[in-house]
Motif scaffolding. Structure first.
Motif, PDB file in Angstrom:
ATOM      1  N   VAL A 130     -47.818  62.753 -43.139  1.00 43.46           N
ATOM      2  CA  VAL A 130     -47.326  61.703 -42.242  1.00 43.46           C
ATOM      3  C   VAL A 130     -47.333  62.238 -40.817  1.00 43.46           C
ATOM      4  O   VAL A 130     -46.711  63.263 -40.526  1.00 43.46           O
ATOM      5  N   ASN A 131     -48.019  61.547 -39.930  1.00 43.89           N
ATOM      6  CA  ASN A 131     -48.105  61.986 -38.546  1.00 43.89           C
ATOM      7  C   ASN A 131     -46.758  61.835 -37.837  1.00 43.89           C
ATOM      8  O   ASN A 131     -45.907  61.035 -38.264  1.00 43.89           O
ATOM      9  N   LEU A 132     -46.577  62.604 -36.779  1.00 46.41           N
ATOM     10  CA  LEU A 132     -45.407  62.484 -35.914  1.00 46.41           C
ATOM     11  C   LEU A 132     -45.864  62.046 -34.522  1.00 46.41           C
ATOM     12  O   LEU A 132     -46.915  62.492 -34.051  1.00 46.41           O
ATOM     13  N   PRO A 133     -45.087  61.206 -33.849  1.00 42.54           N
ATOM     14  CA  PRO A 133     -45.452  60.828 -32.474  1.00 42.54           C
ATOM     15  C   PRO A 133     -45.335  62.033 -31.547  1.00 42.54           C
ATOM     16  O   PRO A 133     -44.687  63.033 -31.872  1.00 42.54           O
ATOM     17  N   SER A 134     -45.948  61.932 -30.389  1.00 40.85           N
ATOM     18  CA  SER A 134     -46.027  63.070 -29.471  1.00 40.85           C
ATOM     19  C   SER A 134     -44.655  63.649 -29.127  1.00 40.85           C
ATOM     20  O   SER A 134     -44.505  64.866 -29.014  1.00 40.85           O
ATOM     21  N   ASN A 135     -43.643  62.795 -28.980  1.00 44.89           N
ATOM     22  CA  ASN A 135     -42.320  63.312 -28.597  1.00 44.89           C
ATOM     23  C   ASN A 135     -41.592  63.980 -29.759  1.00 44.89           C
ATOM     24  O   ASN A 135     -40.524  64.571 -29.562  1.00 44.89           O
ATOM     25  N   ASP A 136     -42.164  63.910 -30.980  1.00 40.49           N
ATOM     26  CA  ASP A 136     -41.564  64.579 -32.134  1.00 40.49           C
ATOM     27  C   ASP A 136     -42.428  65.710 -32.675  1.00 40.49           C
ATOM     28  O   ASP A 136     -42.066  66.346 -33.672  1.00 40.49           O
ATOM     29  N   LYS A 137     -43.562  65.967 -32.043  1.00 40.70           N
ATOM     30  CA  LYS A 137     -44.494  66.979 -32.567  1.00 40.70           C
ATOM     31  C   LYS A 137     -43.845  68.353 -32.708  1.00 40.70           C
ATOM     32  O   LYS A 137     -44.153  69.102 -33.634  1.00 40.70           O
ATOM     33  N   TRP A 189     -39.788  66.838 -49.017  1.00 38.17           N
ATOM     34  CA  TRP A 189     -40.192  66.249 -47.743  1.00 38.17           C
ATOM     35  C   TRP A 189     -40.002  67.292 -46.656  1.00 38.17           C
ATOM     36  O   TRP A 189     -38.889  67.638 -46.301  1.00 38.17           O
ATOM     37  N   MET A 190     -41.093  67.812 -46.155  1.00 39.10           N
ATOM     38  CA  MET A 190     -41.028  68.891 -45.174  1.00 39.10           C
ATOM     39  C   MET A 190     -41.535  68.408 -43.817  1.00 39.10           C
ATOM     40  O   MET A 190     -42.682  68.006 -43.683  1.00 39.10           O
ATOM     41  N   THR A 191     -40.654  68.441 -42.841  1.00 39.16           N
ATOM     42  CA  THR A 191     -41.035  68.148 -41.465  1.00 39.16           C
ATOM     43  C   THR A 191     -41.458  69.458 -40.818  1.00 39.16           C
ATOM     44  O   THR A 191     -40.622  70.300 -40.501  1.00 39.16           O
ATOM     45  N   ALA A 192     -42.774  69.620 -40.651  1.00 42.29           N
ATOM     46  CA  ALA A 192     -43.268  70.872 -40.066  1.00 42.29           C
ATOM     47  C   ALA A 192     -42.870  70.979 -38.597  1.00 42.29           C
ATOM     48  O   ALA A 192     -42.537  72.058 -38.104  1.00 42.29           O
ATOM     49  N   GLY A 193     -42.913  69.845 -37.885  1.00 45.08           N
ATOM     50  CA  GLY A 193     -42.504  69.840 -36.487  1.00 45.08           C
ATOM     51  C   GLY A 193     -43.201  70.918 -35.680  1.00 45.08           C
ATOM     52  O   GLY A 193     -44.423  71.072 -35.718  1.00 45.08           O
ATOM     53  N   GLY A 194     -42.393  71.728 -34.948  1.00 50.12           N
ATOM     54  CA  GLY A 194     -42.941  72.724 -34.044  1.00 50.12           C
ATOM     55  C   GLY A 194     -43.662  73.876 -34.702  1.00 50.12           C
ATOM     56  O   GLY A 194     -44.383  74.615 -34.029  1.00 50.12           O
ATOM     57  N   GLY A 195     -43.495  74.048 -36.018  1.00 47.53           N
ATOM     58  CA  GLY A 195     -44.241  75.105 -36.693  1.00 47.53           C
ATOM     59  C   GLY A 195     -43.485  75.705 -37.853  1.00 47.53           C
ATOM     60  O   GLY A 195     -42.294  76.026 -37.732  1.00 47.53           O
ATOM     61  N   ILE A 196     -44.158  75.860 -38.975  1.00 45.91           N
ATOM     62  CA  ILE A 196     -43.522  76.398 -40.173  1.00 45.91           C
ATOM     63  C   ILE A 196     -44.572  77.065 -41.035  1.00 45.91           C
ATOM     64  O   ILE A 196     -45.759  76.712 -40.993  1.00 45.91           O
ATOM     65  N   LEU A 197     -44.165  78.064 -41.792  1.00 51.78           N
ATOM     66  CA  LEU A 197     -44.990  78.674 -42.831  1.00 51.78           C
ATOM     67  C   LEU A 197     -44.393  78.271 -44.167  1.00 51.78           C
ATOM     68  O   LEU A 197     -43.173  78.269 -44.335  1.00 51.78           O
ATOM     69  N   HIS A 198     -45.252  77.908 -45.131  1.00 51.23           N
ATOM     70  CA  HIS A 198     -44.695  77.596 -46.447  1.00 51.23           C
ATOM     71  C   HIS A 198     -45.698  77.885 -47.545  1.00 51.23           C
ATOM     72  O   HIS A 198     -46.884  78.133 -47.303  1.00 51.23           O
ATOM     73  N   ILE A 199     -45.185  77.859 -48.769  1.00 47.78           N
ATOM     74  CA  ILE A 199     -45.987  78.118 -49.955  1.00 47.78           C
ATOM     75  C   ILE A 199     -45.537  77.145 -51.042  1.00 47.78           C
ATOM     76  O   ILE A 199     -44.347  76.829 -51.159  1.00 47.78           O
ATOM     77  N   GLU A 200     -46.511  76.657 -51.809  1.00 47.26           N
ATOM     78  CA  GLU A 200     -46.228  75.795 -52.956  1.00 47.26           C
ATOM     79  C   GLU A 200     -46.962  76.374 -54.158  1.00 47.26           C
ATOM     80  O   GLU A 200     -48.183  76.573 -54.106  1.00 47.26           O
ATOM     81  N   ALA A 201     -46.218  76.655 -55.222  1.00 48.82           N
ATOM     82  CA  ALA A 201     -46.837  77.310 -56.367  1.00 48.82           C
ATOM     83  C   ALA A 201     -46.047  76.995 -57.629  1.00 48.82           C
ATOM     84  O   ALA A 201     -44.836  76.750 -57.570  1.00 48.82           O
ATOM     85  N   PRO A 202     -46.705  77.003 -58.794  1.00 55.85           N
ATOM     86  CA  PRO A 202     -45.971  76.831 -60.053  1.00 55.85           C
ATOM     87  C   PRO A 202     -45.112  78.059 -60.322  1.00 55.85           C
ATOM     88  O   PRO A 202     -45.496  79.176 -59.950  1.00 55.85           O
ATOM     89  N   PRO A 203     -43.955  77.897 -60.939  1.00 56.03           N
ATOM     90  CA  PRO A 203     -43.134  79.070 -61.276  1.00 56.03           C
ATOM     91  C   PRO A 203     -43.870  79.978 -62.259  1.00 56.03           C
ATOM     92  O   PRO A 203     -44.747  79.532 -63.008  1.00 56.03           O
ATOM     93  N   GLU A 204     -43.493  81.242 -62.268  1.00 55.17           N
ATOM     94  CA  GLU A 204     -44.201  82.230 -63.081  1.00 55.17           C
ATOM     95  C   GLU A 204     -44.182  81.873 -64.569  1.00 55.17           C
ATOM     96  O   GLU A 204     -45.177  82.062 -65.274  1.00 55.17           O
ATOM     97  N   TRP A 205     -43.048  81.299 -65.044  1.00 49.73           N
ATOM     98  CA  TRP A 205     -42.979  80.955 -66.469  1.00 49.73           C
ATOM     99  C   TRP A 205     -43.998  79.872 -66.825  1.00 49.73           C
ATOM    100  O   TRP A 205     -44.552  79.859 -67.938  1.00 49.73           O
ATOM    101  N   LEU A 206     -44.283  78.975 -65.871  1.00 50.38           N
ATOM    102  CA  LEU A 206     -45.256  77.917 -66.126  1.00 50.38           C
ATOM    103  C   LEU A 206     -46.679  78.470 -66.099  1.00 50.38           C
ATOM    104  O   LEU A 206     -47.546  78.026 -66.866  1.00 50.38           O
ATOM    105  N   VAL A 207     -46.917  79.441 -65.203  1.00 50.25           N
ATOM    106  CA  VAL A 207     -48.236  80.083 -65.174  1.00 50.25           C
ATOM    107  C   VAL A 207     -48.532  80.717 -66.530  1.00 50.25           C
ATOM    108  O   VAL A 207     -49.645  80.614 -67.071  1.00 50.25           O
ATOM    109  N   GLN A 208     -47.527  81.367 -67.113  1.00 48.04           N
ATOM    110  CA  GLN A 208     -47.711  82.032 -68.399  1.00 48.04           C
ATOM    111  C   GLN A 208     -47.860  81.038 -69.546  1.00 48.04           C
ATOM    112  O   GLN A 208     -48.659  81.244 -70.463  1.00 48.04           O
ATOM    113  N   LYS A 209     -47.144  79.925 -69.444  1.00 47.96           N
ATOM    114  CA  LYS A 209     -47.115  78.958 -70.543  1.00 47.96           C
ATOM    115  C   LYS A 209     -48.228  77.924 -70.444  1.00 47.96           C
ATOM    116  O   LYS A 209     -48.777  77.465 -71.452  1.00 47.96           O
ATOM    117  N   GLY A 210     -48.588  77.513 -69.211  1.00 42.60           N
ATOM    118  CA  GLY A 210     -49.510  76.413 -69.028  1.00 42.60           C
ATOM    119  C   GLY A 210     -48.776  75.081 -69.168  1.00 42.60           C
ATOM    120  O   GLY A 210     -47.573  75.032 -69.417  1.00 42.60           O
TER     121      GLY A 210
END
Length: 316
Positions: free
Chosen positions: A147-154, A116-137
């Motif tokens: 999920v949206n955030l209200p203006s006072n929590d943006k 659960w990632m609250t991006a809020g004011g700004g974030i960089l992220h990456i989502e990827a399978p681990p290398e062992w899974l890439v090799q194995k399948g």
């Protein structure tokens, strides 16, 4: 579909049955998710495509990722990318996914875990399978909900929550015909581990063939049902619904989902996700990875991203 399961549902606490005066939620719309590709090319179903944003509020979108059985070398994820103004909820049903972000959050999630990632004011992220899974399948299947955030929590400080499958609240229907996993929010007094800034509930239910789930639902929340797999019906009038379809429900005290008595061998039960929250009722300006209230705020987000104000990609 591993997620988190229980061999004997009769040992679990049971949801209450609808009481005298409780009103069932009517079905307003059933839509079918179009299919496409995301990130580096993994298949998705756009679960809520075609549903009016007024019915989705406080949600922005939801993707069903997979279900796909990758051969060795095929597993895919995303590259580094920014977000601002909302929260991403990544729920893995089958498979393994790594997360890393510019605010120090990260980890590996697998069957039944949630990031659960609250991006809020700004974030960089990456989502990827681990290398062992890439090799194995292997098998990959999950969901990502925005999920949206209200203006006072943006612009709140970004936050990361690592929710393990063992923390999920598990309950069953009154006749023990359905396993209900409460991942966030509260259902009939049973609270999930996810801490939400926008009041909401997030449930994954597995319903046995021929069984019926009457799910109590907060009267001030909207309600959306999405079928991960299987065939059944939603609402007391039995509106048919199946794999890759979403139902929008109207106001009421509880919602009803029934599994067909006969299911396909690949999907022996009806698996659904139910989400709902308190509508924010604010204007939305949405462009790519930024969900703000005005066009000017979206342009400011792009400028801040281009000037490196979302943090730095960690050195591996």
């Amino acid at each position: 579909m591993p997620a988190v399961t229980v061999d004997d549902l009769t040992v679990l606490n049971r949801l209450r049955t609808p009481g005298l005066g409780d009103q069932p939620r009517p079905v307003l719309q059933v839509s079918t998710a179009p299919q496409g590709y995301e990130g580096e090319g993994f298949p998705v179903r756009r679960a809520f495509a075609g549903i009016d944003m007024r019915h989705l509020d406080p949600f922005i979108m939801m993707d069903q990722m997979g279900e796909v059985d990758y051969a060795p070398g095929e597993p895919k994820g995303t590259s580094w990318h920014p977000h601002r103004g909302f929260e991403t909820v990544t729920y893995i049903i089958d498979g393994v996914m790594d997360h890393q972000d510019s605010h120090g959050g990260g980890g590996t999630i697998t069957n039944g875990d949630t990031q659960w990632m609250t991006a809020g004011g700004g974030i960089l992220h990456i989502e990827a399978p681990p290398e062992w899974l890439v090799q194995k399948g292997g098998l990959f299947h999950g969901l990502q909900l925005w999920v949206n955030l209200p203006s006072n929590d943006k612009l709140v400080t970004p936050r990361y929550q690592d929710l393990r499958s063992g923390e999920v609240a598990l309950v069953t229907s009154y006749d023990a015909g359905a396993l209900v996993r409460v991942i966030a929010g509260e259902v009939d007094g049973h609270a999930g581990p996810g801490a939400t800034r926008t009041p909401m509930s997030f449930v994954h239910a597995t319903i046995e063939p021929g069984a019926r789930l009457d799910l109590p639902w907060s009267v001030d929340f909207n309600a959306l049902v999405y079928v991960l797999s299987g065939q059944g019906a939603v609402g007391v009038d039995g509106r048919p619904i199946g794999t890759g379809q979403a139902a929008v429900l109207g106001a009421g005290d509880y919602l009803t989902i029934t599994a067909d008595g006969s299911q396909e061998s690949r999907s022996p039960q009806l698996d659904v996700v139910v989400v709902g929250g308190r509508p924010i009722r604010e204007s939305i300006a949405w462009a790519g990875p930024f969900v703000m209230n005005t066009k000017a705020e979206v342009l400011a987000a792009y400028e801040d991203f281009q000037k490196g104000r979302f943090g730095q990609i960690p050195v591996v």
